[in-house]
Design an enzyme around this catalytic site. Structure first.
Site, PDB file in Angstrom:
ATOM      1  N   HIS A 208       4.279   0.842   3.992  1.00  0.00           N
ATOM      2  CA  HIS A 208       3.206   1.478   3.238  1.00  0.00           C
ATOM      3  C   HIS A 208       4.018   2.250   2.095  1.00  0.00           C
ATOM      4  CE1 HIS A 208      -1.439   2.535   2.331  1.00  0.00           C
ATOM      5  NE2 HIS A 208      -0.420   3.042   1.428  1.00  0.00           N
ATOM      6  N   GLU A 288      -3.604  -1.155  -3.245  1.00  0.00           N
ATOM      7  CA  GLU A 288      -4.929  -0.695  -3.997  1.00  0.00           C
ATOM      8  C   GLU A 288      -4.439   0.563  -4.941  1.00  0.00           C
ATOM      9  OE1 GLU A 288      -7.602   1.256  -1.229  1.00  0.00           O
ATOM     10  OE2 GLU A 288      -6.049   2.720  -0.485  1.00  0.00           O
ATOM     11  N   ARG A 292      -7.447   8.868  -8.513  1.00  0.00           N
ATOM     12  CA  ARG A 292      -7.372  10.406  -8.124  1.00  0.00           C
ATOM     13  C   ARG A 292      -6.236  11.271  -7.533  1.00  0.00           C
ATOM     14  NH1 ARG A 292      -6.928  10.018  -2.729  1.00  0.00           N
ATOM     15  NH2 ARG A 292      -7.904   8.213  -1.728  1.00  0.00           N
TER      16      ARG A 292
END
Length: 455
Positions: A208, A288, A292
């Site tokens: 990831h 994704e 933010r």
């Protein structure tokens, strides 16, 4: 120019934002719930305002109460931090309607990128690789099963409007998918107001890896390299580092280029992060986009020297980026561990009274904390109570500093994950940079740990 800023958040991120605001001579306003009346961020802010009872939905998630505070205390801007309203397009739009600057991207971008099926389509159109998956949202288990059989198991079932691991589950066959669909859809509906789901092919033994981007309102976009975030439990990160020890310089360049291209295609503005899954051959696929600041932003700050909170505020003030891509360089190596109030054997939250709290200090050691000694950790919020960030000239040096810092970390009165973090820092797989998204489940999941300990 922003002179009075309200932080619509709590804990370590609220204190982190306040620290930068003090450096920028910006007046800070903290909001707090009844459970947080003695929290550090309340004490650090120039002003504070009680917004409701302890439960998040009655305080930090109460948009009316936050707007009431912002108007009463004459805030020019609101920084949402992460979580709560940070990726809520309705909140960003409410700020705009009230004439208050929302520190983040536009309402439209938040809405599009918050819907995983829409963001997936947008990335595909921008030429960013995406995993095989469902086209559009799925509203029934039968529809999901038909789609899964075309893609092939294992599958990741995801809430279309989800985040933070909510509504996310690995399924390996039709029966598991049928059982998981209803419960995850119901949970997503409760948390996000949208129970629609979608499917993606699950990569086995993947990494990831995320790319930090910054974009101003003049069309300038840069990336600040990558963060390795593969060590996770319950699909939430436990340890992050920058740069990644896994990917090559060529892959780093390709991923950075793809992230910048995507941000430009979106017309993105402010700070954001594109998350990818990377397979063993270093092929990467969009996961994704988080519109933010991230929990793990300090490791990027440490290797680039860029204050991401200051950059957010500067962009919200209409300023141009002060640096170009070629001026950014990786300087050393940084690692962050998240300190949780949780049982290290079960990973369940473990609230209670902190009798002693003594984080480590020293050169190239940074602490972002949400608690103090003699503090009551309540069950109302996420159990993360702090972050430990270390830096070294090399990854090896950073790991040694991490080991020393974790050994010095003292928390008494509650259970924490310090034991697990110390074990991870000592593990051969971590030291060699061979950790994938299954690392915690393989070695530190309660079932795996019990087998190792003969329980």
């Amino acid at each position: 120019m922003i002179k009075r800023l309200l932080i619509a958040n709590r804990g370590e991120i609220a204190s982190r934002i306040i620290r930068t605001c003090k450096d920028m001579d910006i007046h800070t306003i903290a909001v707090y719930s009844e459970a947080d009346q003695y929290a550090p961020h309340v004490r650090l802010a120039d002003e504070s305002y009680l917004i409701g009872p302890s439960r998040a939905e009655e305080s930090y998630m109460n948009m009316d109460k936050i707007m009431e505070a912002a108007k009463k205390l004459k805030a020019d801007a609101i920084h949402p931090g992460y979580g709560f309203h940070s990726e809520n397009p309705a909140f960003a739009e409410r700020c705009r309607q009230e004439g208050i600057i929302f520190i983040g991207p536009s309402t439209e971008i938040i809405r599009k990128m918050g819907n995983k099926s829409i963001s997936r389509k947008l990335m595909k159109n921008a030429g960013v690789p995406v995993l095989p998956g469902s086209e559009g949202v799925l509203t029934s288990a039968a529809e999901a099963v038909r789609c899964a059989n075309k893609i092939g198991y294992p599958i990741m079932l995801k809430a279309s409007a989800g985040g933070g691991g909510i509504g996310l589950q690995t399924v390996n066959n039709d029966e598991e998918l049928m059982q998981a669909f209803a419960s995850n859809s119901k949970r997503a509906k409760a948390f996000f107001g949208d129970g629609s789901m979608f499917l993606e092919k699950k990569l086995v033994e993947s990494h990831h890896i995320e790319i930090q981007i910054i974009a101003d309102s003049f069309g300038n976009v840069v990336h600040l390299f990558e963060r390795e975030c593969s060590i996770q439990r319950r699909n939430q990160k436990v340890l992050e580092e920058a740069p990644s020890p896994f990917i090559s310089e060529e892959t780093r360049r390709k991923m950075g280029k793809a992230a910048v291209k995507a941000a430009k295609a979106l017309g993105y503005e402010n700070v954001g992060t594109l998350e990818f899954l990377v397979d063993e051959q270093e092929r990467f696929y969009f996961l994704e986009m988080n519109t933010r600041i991230q929990v793990e932003h300090p490791v990027t700050e440490e290797i680039t020297g860029v204050d991401l909170v200051k950059t957010q505020i500067d962009i919200a003030n209409g300023e141009k980026l002060q640096f170009r891509q070629e001026q950014l360089q990786i300087q050393g190596h940084a690692i962050e561990t998240r300190i949780y109030a949780e049982d290290p054997l079960s990973f369940y939250p473990s609230p209670g009274h902190i009798d002693r709290f003594q984080p480590p200090h020293g050169e190239n050691i940074r602490n972002e904390v949400a608690v103090t000694e003699n503090y009551q950790v309540t069950p109302f919020y996420d159990p993360m109570i702090g972050k430990l960030i270390v830096k070294g000239e090399t990854r090896e040096a950073a790991i040694e500093r991490l080991k020393e810092a974790l050994d010095q970390y003292e928390i008494k009165g509650i259970k924490t994950n310090l034991r697990t973090l110390r074990e991870v820092a000592q593990s051969e797989a971590f030291i060699k940079g061979q950790t994938t998204t299954s690392f915690i489940d393989d070695h530190y999941h309660p079932i795996a740990r019990n087998k190792q300990e003969g329980i």
